[in-house]
Write an enzyme that holds these catalytic residues in place. Sequence first.
Site, PDB file in Angstrom:
ATOM      1  N   LYS A   1      34.627  40.642  74.404  1.00 14.53           N
ATOM      2  CA  LYS A   1      35.963  40.421  74.948  1.00 14.53           C
ATOM      3  C   LYS A   1      36.250  41.346  76.123  1.00 14.53           C
ATOM      4  O   LYS A   1      35.595  42.386  76.279  1.00 14.53           O
ATOM      5  CB  LYS A   1      37.014  40.633  73.864  1.00 14.53           C
TER       6      LYS A   1
ATOM      7  N   CYS B   1      43.045  30.489  66.282  1.00 10.73           N
ATOM      8  CA  CYS B   1      41.874  29.732  66.726  1.00 10.73           C
ATOM      9  C   CYS B   1      41.424  28.614  65.781  1.00 10.73           C
ATOM     10  O   CYS B   1      41.208  27.496  66.255  1.00 10.73           O
ATOM     11  CB  CYS B   1      40.717  30.639  67.092  1.00 10.73           C
TER      12      CYS B   1
ATOM     13  N   HIS C   1      38.867  32.374  74.200  1.00  8.12           N
ATOM     14  CA  HIS C   1      40.172  32.724  73.631  1.00  8.12           C
ATOM     15  C   HIS C   1      40.874  33.576  74.678  1.00  8.12           C
ATOM     16  O   HIS C   1      40.248  34.489  75.217  1.00  8.12           O
ATOM     17  CB  HIS C   1      40.042  33.594  72.387  1.00  8.12           C
TER      18      HIS C   1
ATOM     19  N   GLN D   1      51.748  35.182  69.477  1.00  5.42           N
ATOM     20  CA  GLN D   1      50.813  35.303  70.586  1.00  5.42           C
ATOM     21  C   GLN D   1      51.068  34.207  71.605  1.00  5.42           C
ATOM     22  O   GLN D   1      51.395  33.083  71.229  1.00  5.42           O
ATOM     23  CB  GLN D   1      49.376  35.147  70.077  1.00  5.42           C
TER      24      GLN D   1
ATOM     25  N   HIS E   1      43.280  28.402  74.047  1.00  4.58           N
ATOM     26  CA  HIS E   1      41.850  28.244  73.829  1.00  4.58           C
ATOM     27  C   HIS E   1      41.319  27.256  74.837  1.00  4.58           C
ATOM     28  O   HIS E   1      41.870  26.175  74.990  1.00  4.58           O
ATOM     29  CB  HIS E   1      41.597  27.789  72.390  1.00  4.58           C
TER      30      HIS E   1
ATOM     31  N   ASP F   1      48.970  32.412  72.983  1.00  2.00           N
ATOM     32  CA  ASP F   1      47.551  32.169  72.795  1.00  2.00           C
ATOM     33  C   ASP F   1      47.124  30.915  73.537  1.00  2.00           C
ATOM     34  O   ASP F   1      47.929  30.015  73.760  1.00  2.00           O
ATOM     35  CB  ASP F   1      47.306  31.976  71.286  1.00  2.00           C
TER      36      ASP F   1
ATOM     37  N   ARG G   1      49.349  39.745  60.141  1.00  2.00           N
ATOM     38  CA  ARG G   1      48.194  40.573  59.813  1.00  2.00           C
ATOM     39  C   ARG G   1      48.682  41.754  58.995  1.00  2.00           C
ATOM     40  O   ARG G   1      49.624  42.419  59.396  1.00  2.00           O
ATOM     41  CB  ARG G   1      47.508  41.078  61.089  1.00  2.00           C
TER      42      ARG G   1
END
Length: 639
Positions: free
Chosen positions: A467, A336, A513, A383, A387, A385, A365
Site C-alpha cells: 500500500k 472490500c 483499494h 470510509q 475499489h 472507499d 473495528r
Amino acid sequence: MPTITLPDGNNIKFQNEVTGLEIAEKISKSLAKQALIISVNGELKDLYHIIKKDSLIKIFTAKDPEGLEVIRHDTAHIMAMAVQELYPGTQVTIGPVIENGFYYDFARKEPFTEDDLKKIEKRMSEIIDKDVKTRREVWKREKAISHFKKIGEKYKAEIIESIPNNEELSIYHHGDTWYDLCRGPHLVSSGKIGKAFKLTKVSGAYWRGNSKNEMLQRIYGTGWANLKDLNAYLKRIEEAEKRDHRKLGKEMDLFHFREESPGSVFWHEKGWALFQKLIDYMRMKQDNAGYKEINTPEVLDRALWEKSGHWEKFGANMYTSITPDEKVFAIKPMNCPGCIEVFNQGLKSYKDLPIKMSEFGKVHRYEPSGALHGLLRVRAFTQDDAHIFCTEDQITKECLIVTDLILEIYKDLGFENVILKYSDRPDLRVGDDNVWDKAETALLEAVKATKLEYSINKGEGAFYGPKIEFVLRDAIGRDWQCGTLQVDFNLPGRLGASYIDKDGQKKVPVLLHRALFGSLERFIGILIENYAGKFPFWISPLQTVVIPISDEFDNYAIQVSKKIKDEGISSFVDLKKHNLNYKIRDHSHAKIPLLLICGKKEVDSNSVTIRRLDSNKQENMDLNLFLKTFSALNKASSN
RNA sequence: GCCCUUGUAGCUCAGCUGGUAGAGCAAUUGAUUUGUAAUCAAUAGGUCCGCGGUUCGAAUCCGUGCGGGGGCACCA
C-alpha cells in the site's frame, strides 16, 4: 604534526596531537566557550578526543542541530544520574534523543509522580551548576557485562550482550560517581547543558518496545539551546492544545462521545452538516472521475469473511453478532468483500475495465481501548472507499489517476504539502510471493511516477497487498496520515471475481483499494485542528447567523435568512431576547464565519451589515449583491 | 491490552487532614427594545461515574468495574 582543515578550507598546522577544544581555542576565545562537539572527517567526536592525523573538522555550537542534539543527549544522562541519586535501586535502560527533547526508561517498582519530576529537575539543575566533568573510557566486553550484572543493572548488561562483538564499548563518566554505557559523543562537562530543559511527562514503556516484555517507566523531557527556544516550544504546545479537536468539537457543538459506545461518535447537527458537506463534495469529485457509487450490507455471514481471509488475519479486530438461531455474522471492518460481491453480480468483459465503484461505507473495528483518541482513532467510522477493478496493464496508470485526484482534493481542503509512505508485504499475509512481487513492483512504479517525496516502510502492507499512504502536513507543521492506495492480487481471486478477456478466457481482475480522506471522522478531526475550528466559508457547518437589532426587525431577519438558504448557504436567525453585543460574542465563539446584522438602516436599504469572524469591521452590502457574492464563494474551488 | 493519571450541576471548575455540596457561565421567569465580543434581578438545577468495603458518619480512605487523559504496544 596534524594539519587541521576547517570547513572554510583554511588549514591550521599543529606541532603535536591536538583536541577539538584546543583547536577551538586557537581559532577564538568565544568559539572555545561555545563549542560543544566536533566532527572529525565527518564523524562526531567529544571535544577532548585526540586528533593525531591530518583531518577535516567542524566545530559545532548550540546553534547547530548537531550541537542541540548533544545537549539533549547529555540532559538525558544527567536526568538518569539525578534519578539514580534520588531513588537508589532504580535501574537505567536506554535514553535516546527524540524530536524536541529526550527520554530515559527506568526500571523501578514505585511509580514516578509529577512531584518526583520537580525533584529530579532540581537535582539536575544542581548537577549542572557543579559543572561535573565528562570522561570517556573503553571497556572490555566481558568486564562490562559482569560489572553491570554485579551492580544489579541487568538491562544494561542485556544491552551490552546484544552489541556486536567487534564494536567498541564506551563508558561515559559524568563526575566521579555516575557513569553509563553510551556510544556518545558527549559534552565536556555538565555545565555546558544550560538550563533550557524541562521534564514533561512520565509514562509506561515496554522494555525493547515489545508488549510481551515488562513495562518500564519512561520520563520525557524537552531540551533547547536557550530559554527563548524552550519558551517558544512550550508556547507551540499550548497553541496546539487550543486547536485540540475534542475541545473545539465540544465548544462548537459538533459532536460528543459517551460511555455507552466508546470510540463511536455522536454527531450533532453542525458536525453532521460538516460530515455531509465533505461527502457531497467527494461525491461530486468522484462522479466526475468516473466512479459509480454503491452501498453494501453492514452485517455479512461469517463464511464470507472466512473466504476473504479476514476471519483469520483480522478476526481479533472484528465485531461479531450471533442471531437468535445461532448463525454467526460479522459487522464489516472493511468494505472490500461487499464491493467484490457487487462486481461478481453479472458477467464482466475486459472492455468494461477499469470499473470504479465507490462506497461511503461505515465500518466497525474493535480497536484496543488505549488506542482510542477523539475522532482521530475510533471504533466505528465512515470510509470514502472505492475499489477499482482493472487489468495488470492498467495498474500503474490507474494509480496515477488516483494520486492526481487525491492531491487535487487535499488542495481544495487546504493541504498542499503531501508525502507518500510505501509499505510492502507484512509477515501476516495471504497469497504467494510471486504475486506479491508483481503487486509491489507495480505500486512502487506508480509511487515513483508521482515525483512526490516518499519513504519505504518495510513489512507494513495490508494482509492482501502492498500500500501507499498519503501523509499531509497541517497549518502548524504536524503530519497526518489520511488517504491510502493498495494493490491487491489476492482478494478478487479468493472471492471468485473474474472477467472475460479478449481470448474468451476467464481472468481474475486486479483490485485497487483506495480511500482519500481515509476515515471521514478522522479527516474532520484533522480539519478542525488544521483550521483551529475556523473553517473556510464553503465548508463551515453553519455559515451565517442573522441578528436583528431588536424584535422590531425580526421579520426582516427571517426573510433575509430564508433568501440565504435559498442560495444553498446555511443560515440561522437569532431571535433570542439578548442584546447585540451578547449575540456577537456568542456566535463569534461558535466561530460562525459571517454575522449579518439587521436594523432600521438595513431594512430601509434592503441590505445587511456583515461582520466577519475575527474582524470588527462593519461592511454594509446590498442584499442581492450579498447573495450573489457569497453563493459564488460557496464552493471548494473558491477556497 | 499495559503503565501512570483522572471522573463533582448542561459547560468550566472549587470543595484542606472524613461531618451527606459550592462558584461562574448556560437554563427558566421577570424587567430592559438594545447598532458590533457578556444588561439587571430572581428561580430552579446534583445517585459527587457504577458496585462493594472501612467508619457512628464517605464526594473525600480502600478494593473493583466502566469511562476520559498522557504515553507504550496496536493502527490490517
